[in-house]
Design a protein around this motif. Structure first.
Motif, PDB file in Angstrom:
ATOM      1  N   TYR A 361       0.840  -1.201   0.000  1.00  0.00           N
ATOM      2  CA  TYR A 361       0.000   0.000   0.000  1.00  0.00           C
ATOM      3  C   TYR A 361       0.880   1.258   0.000  1.00  0.00           C
ATOM      4  CZ  TYR A 361      -4.220  -2.726   0.967  1.00  0.00           C
ATOM      5  OH  TYR A 361      -5.274  -3.595   0.879  1.00  0.00           O
ATOM      6  N   GLN A 362       0.219   2.395  -0.250  1.00  0.00           N
ATOM      7  CA  GLN A 362       0.898   3.687  -0.182  1.00  0.00           C
ATOM      8  C   GLN A 362       0.565   4.373   1.143  1.00  0.00           C
ATOM      9  OE1 GLN A 362      -1.102   4.601  -4.028  1.00  0.00           O
ATOM     10  NE2 GLN A 362       0.793   5.724  -4.503  1.00  0.00           N
ATOM     11  N   ASN A 432      -2.968   5.113  -5.960  1.00  0.00           N
ATOM     12  CA  ASN A 432      -3.209   3.782  -6.503  1.00  0.00           C
ATOM     13  C   ASN A 432      -3.810   2.873  -5.447  1.00  0.00           C
ATOM     14  OD1 ASN A 432      -2.079   0.830  -6.938  1.00  0.00           O
ATOM     15  ND2 ASN A 432      -2.219   1.779  -8.962  1.00  0.00           N
ATOM     16  N   ARG A 433      -3.259   2.949  -4.235  1.00  0.00           N
ATOM     17  CA  ARG A 433      -3.706   2.052  -3.161  1.00  0.00           C
ATOM     18  C   ARG A 433      -3.302   2.667  -1.826  1.00  0.00           C
ATOM     19  NH1 ARG A 433      -2.109  -4.216  -2.232  1.00  0.00           N
ATOM     20  NH2 ARG A 433      -4.186  -5.027  -1.765  1.00  0.00           N
ATOM     21  N   LEU A 434      -4.069   3.644  -1.385  1.00  0.00           N
ATOM     22  CA  LEU A 434      -3.726   4.377  -0.159  1.00  0.00           C
ATOM     23  C   LEU A 434      -4.107   3.552   1.060  1.00  0.00           C
ATOM     24  CD1 LEU A 434      -2.652   6.995   1.113  1.00  0.00           C
ATOM     25  CD2 LEU A 434      -4.982   7.926   0.989  1.00  0.00           C
ATOM     26  N   GLY A 435      -3.133   3.296   1.930  1.00  0.00           N
ATOM     27  CA  GLY A 435      -3.377   2.448   3.088  1.00  0.00           C
ATOM     28  C   GLY A 435      -3.315   3.154   4.421  1.00  0.00           C
ATOM     29  N   GLY A 457      -8.747   6.907  -0.437  1.00  0.00           N
ATOM     30  CA  GLY A 457      -8.467   5.486  -0.295  1.00  0.00           C
ATOM     31  C   GLY A 457      -9.731   4.767   0.120  1.00  0.00           C
ATOM     32  N   SER A 458      -9.629   3.490   0.340  1.00  0.00           N
ATOM     33  CA  SER A 458     -10.772   2.697   0.782  1.00  0.00           C
ATOM     34  C   SER A 458     -10.658   2.499   2.292  1.00  0.00           C
ATOM     35  CB  SER A 458     -10.792   1.347   0.058  1.00  0.00           C
ATOM     36  OG  SER A 458     -11.883   0.571   0.486  1.00  0.00           O
ATOM     37  N   ASN A 459     -11.170   3.504   3.035  1.00  0.00           N
ATOM     38  CA  ASN A 459     -11.080   3.497   4.495  1.00  0.00           C
ATOM     39  C   ASN A 459      -9.657   3.226   4.990  1.00  0.00           C
ATOM     40  OD1 ASN A 459     -13.822   4.034   5.027  1.00  0.00           O
ATOM     41  ND2 ASN A 459     -14.337   1.890   4.674  1.00  0.00           N
ATOM     42  N   PRO A 460      -8.694   4.054   4.590  1.00  0.00           N
ATOM     43  CA  PRO A 460      -7.326   3.847   5.078  1.00  0.00           C
ATOM     44  C   PRO A 460      -7.239   4.096   6.579  1.00  0.00           C
ATOM     45  CG  PRO A 460      -7.506   5.979   4.004  1.00  0.00           C
ATOM     46  CD  PRO A 460      -8.812   5.274   3.768  1.00  0.00           C
TER      47      PRO A 460
END
Length: 759
Positions: A361-362, A432-435, A457-460
């Motif tokens: 993840y980022q 791209n993929r925020l964590g 992001g998706s609920n980082p």
């Protein structure tokens, strides 16, 4: 219910819900006054009823002018009443207006009114607003004036007294223009409420007397329609009086016990409703949102820790473990990381970001200013040296070509850690993929800005990081929904910084001390409040005094200048030279407040220290004491502190100067007495109050109308415990005893509830 003074008049047909009823329908208000009230946040009847008095006067002591003259030599007294309110003893004189006039011109003008009774006369003085006061009085009318007396020579005076009309102005009979008869407040009881007001409100008749009239009318009309929001079980368990009775007790108390019981109920309900929202938010975060379950084992984080030239403290290890457990959970992390200056928060945050990178993840690191973002980027890049991690900086000042390249790397995912400012919120920034999102000094960002970044992001996982120690009462208010980690231990080998207070007359001895430190191989900071000399403010400026220090005070030493207006490349060059010991002294403004770590710097001299806030002084002091050498912070003050102490508080300007002096003295004394950031924060909160603690108002966090988190800590703790227990037992607020609360949150607090979903 309290009888309404204008009860013989017919009330208009109005909505029955005080929460939604426009305030203009209250008898005595109307469209004109309601428009002014709206500027002060008073739009509904409920808003008006919660516009509680700022203090109360004990006007049981009515004296003659002659008696007041005898009392005038006594010092003013204030009695603190169980930390619930302040009951101020003032004296009231009833007399006839003999004359009034304006003295002086321009800013020095003042309005003087002479009031007399059979025993003598006195002057009432107002500074400012003279044209307003000229229209307010009539010769021959009877007034009750209340205040604390003083002398100007032999003349007895009341400066800015509170006024109540005992008889109406000549020719106005028994009614004022609004139709309500004159309110004789001396016969409403011994405790007279004084309301927060302003010049605009006073112009439309809403001084303290005006507020008493319209609030009395509102209670008469709406008192029976006031809803009871609190469950009966809580009211009984906490020994609270009914809500409608509490309002009457606060606005028109007959005795002190009644006032205290009313305040207790209103304060508790306000704190409970806010904590209930936080409890619901926390529940929603933990149950409604599916987050990312990271594997907490990270080779990158292990390599980072092994590469450090020092060992992590036990507190850092404990907090890293707390964060790792959060990240392993499938629910989104929502954690506050607190730590004093120099406690090592950046390392902890970087470990969290490396866990995300290890899992594919980022990570985003958000700073409030470009300078801080650049400093964090440099620090993180240095810490990551030798590790296979790509870190990028995104700020608004970047040129278009480099910016497009960085945006492409963020979109593709090759930029694994992105440090930035509000530029991270912009629409063209696509992760791209925020964590993991780390927010530094998050109180400088609004709620909607934080929501925008989290939405990328998706609920980082979110880690809120602050170098400003937050008192527990404020933490429970602002961050009551967050899990909290505290780094309460400084790295090994750190010595407490010695803090000294010196006046301008001791400048040469300070300069010699700095020379001695530099000759011993150490470095120093000189901090100034301004960049260039100001004609209006007698403050020393960095650019002007840099030349003076370089040529006259420290010839032969190497000096550098740093401030916020320097281009980024020049700032970086100056900092590189200071860090590498190519400079002996760094002359700077407050741009060095955070993010600067030079272990060899052992001295900081803060010029005009009385003009800095307490939290800012503590942050500045944190730039020294970062190595193993004994460090010293020297606060230089101007001579006005000593001069102000000799002033007699007769004129308004002198009283303001004395107030400023007292606050400055308390700030500087706190700095000398302790280096504990949490003690400093408690003192700062006490001196400034919760509304100004962070400098700018926290978006989405309401200002309390009745409660004071400085003095109502016990009530806050009780309200929090009850609110969180209620949500745990009835998360949907479906029980019959909780339906009023559910209705209130859905219909009257929906906007606040939507903001409370933001981390």
């Amino acid at each position: 219910m309290r009888p309404y003074l204008g009860a013989n008049m017919q009330s208009p047909v109005i909505p029955s819900d005080p929460f939604s009823s426009p305030v203009q329908y209250v008898r005595g208000i109307g469209p004109k006054k309601s428009a002014v009230l709206a500027q002060f946040g008073i739009r509904t009847v409920y808003d008006l009823l919660l516009h509680v008095p700022r203090r109360y006067l004990d006007r049981t002591t009515i004296v003659t002018v002659a008696a007041l003259r005898a009392l005038a030599s006594r010092p003013p007294s204030a009695l603190a009443v169980d930390e619930e309110t302040t009951l101020r003893q003032e004296y009231t004189v009833v007399g006839e207006v003999r004359s009034f006039r304006v003295l002086g011109v321009g800013k020095k003008s003042r309005f003087v009114l002479v009031l007399a009774d059979p025993t003598g006369s006195l002057q009432c003085l107002w500074f400012g607003g003279v044209h307003y006061w000229k229209q307010m009085f009539h010769i021959g009318e009877t007034l009750a004036v209340s205040g604390q007396p003083s002398f100007y020579g032999t003349i007895l005076q009341l400066i800015h007294p509170d006024i109540d009309r005992i008889t109406p102005p000549a020719g106005e009979g028994e009614a004022d223009p609004s139709g309500t008869r004159w309110l004789n407040t001396l016969h409403t009881g011994g405790l007279v409420p004084l309301y927060p007001s302003g010049q605009e409100l006073v112009r439309v008749g809403l001084d303290s007397g005006g507020f008493r009239r319209v609030i009395d009318a509102a209670l008469h009309t709406y008192g029976d329609a006031l809803p009871e929001l609190l469950p009966a079980s809580i009211i009984a368990a906490r020994s609270l009086i009914p809500f409608s009775r509490a309002l009457t007790s606060v606005h028109f108390p007959k005795e002190l016990d009644e006032l205290q019981n009313g305040l207790k109920r209103l304060k508790y309900e306000e704190l409970f409703l806010f904590q209930l929202k936080l409890a619901l938010k926390r529940l929603r975060t933990k149950t409604d949102n599916e987050g990312i379950s990271f594997s907490p084992k990270s080779r990158l984080a292990r390599d980072l820790v092994d590469s450090l030239r020092f060992s992590l403290t036990r507190a850092q290890v404990r907090v890293i473990n707390e964060i790792s457990r959060d990240m392993e959970s499938p629910r989104p992390m929502n954690r506050l990381l607190q730590g004093d200056v120099g406690s090592g928060k950046t390392i902890v945050a970087l470990c969290a970001m490396l866990i995300a990178v290890e899992n594919g993840y980022q990570a985003a690191f958000m700073a409030p200013t470009e300078l801080l973002a650049e400093q964090h980027f440099a620090t993180l890049s240095h810490l990551l040296h030798g590790l296979p991690v790509t870190i990028r900086l995104l700020v608004g000042a970047q040129k278009s070509a480099p910016r497009r390249a960085i945006l492409g790397e963020i979109r593709e995912g090759s930029a694994q850690i992105v440090v930035g400012t509000h530029a991270l919120f912009e629409k063209d920034v696509e992760f791209n993929r925020l964590g993991v999102v780390t927010i530094d000094e998050q109180h400088r960002f609004g709620v909607m800005q934080r929501a925008s970044l989290r939405g990328k992001g998706s609920n980082p996982d979110v880690l809120v990081m602050t170098a400003t120690p937050i008192p527990r009462t404020l933490s429970l208010t602002l961050y009551g929904d967050l899990d909290v980690s505290v780094i309460d231990e400084l790295p090994a080998g750190r010595r407490p910084v010695t803090t000294l207070l010196r006046s301008d007359g001791e400048w040469e001895s300070v300069a010699e001390f700095v020379r001695g430190e530099i000759r011993a191989g150490r470095q120093a900071y000189f901090v100034y409040p301004l960049i260039e000399e100001s004609e209006k403010l007698d403050l020393k400026a960095a650019t002007v005094h840099f030349n003076h220090l370089q040529k006259e005070v420290f010839p032969g030493f190497r000096l550098g200048l740093m401030h916020g207006r320097l281009p980024g490349a020049e700032r970086d060059d100056v900092m590189r030279k200071f860090t590498s010991r190519a400079l002996d002294i760094l002359v700077a403004t407050t741009v060095i407040e955070v993010g600067i770590d030079v272990p060899n710097a052992s001295v900081m001299v803060i010029e005009n220290a009385e003009h800095f806030g307490l939290a800012q002084l503590h942050q500045l002091r944190g730039r020294v004491g970062r190595g193993s050498d004994q460090s010293t912070c020297i606060m230089m003050t101007k001579g006005w502190l000593a001069r102000a102490a000799k002033r007699v508080p007769g004129r308004e300007a002198d009283r303001l100067a004395l107030d400023q002096q007292r606050l400055a003295e308390q700030r500087l004394a706190a700095m000398v007495q302790t280096t504990d950031g949490f003690v400093i924060a408690e003192t700062d909160l006490r001196l400034r109050g919760p509304g100004d603690f962070f400098g700018t108002r926290q978006s989405g966090i309401p200002a309390f109308r009745v409660a004071d988190i400085l003095t109502d800590t016990a009530l806050l703790n009780d309200a929090r415990a009850d609110a969180f227990a209620l949500v745990e037992n009835d998360p949907l607020l479906a029980q019959s005893d909780h339906r009023a609360l559910s209705l209130h949150l859905r219909t009257r607090a929906s906007d606040e509830m939507s903001l409370l979903t933001v981390g």
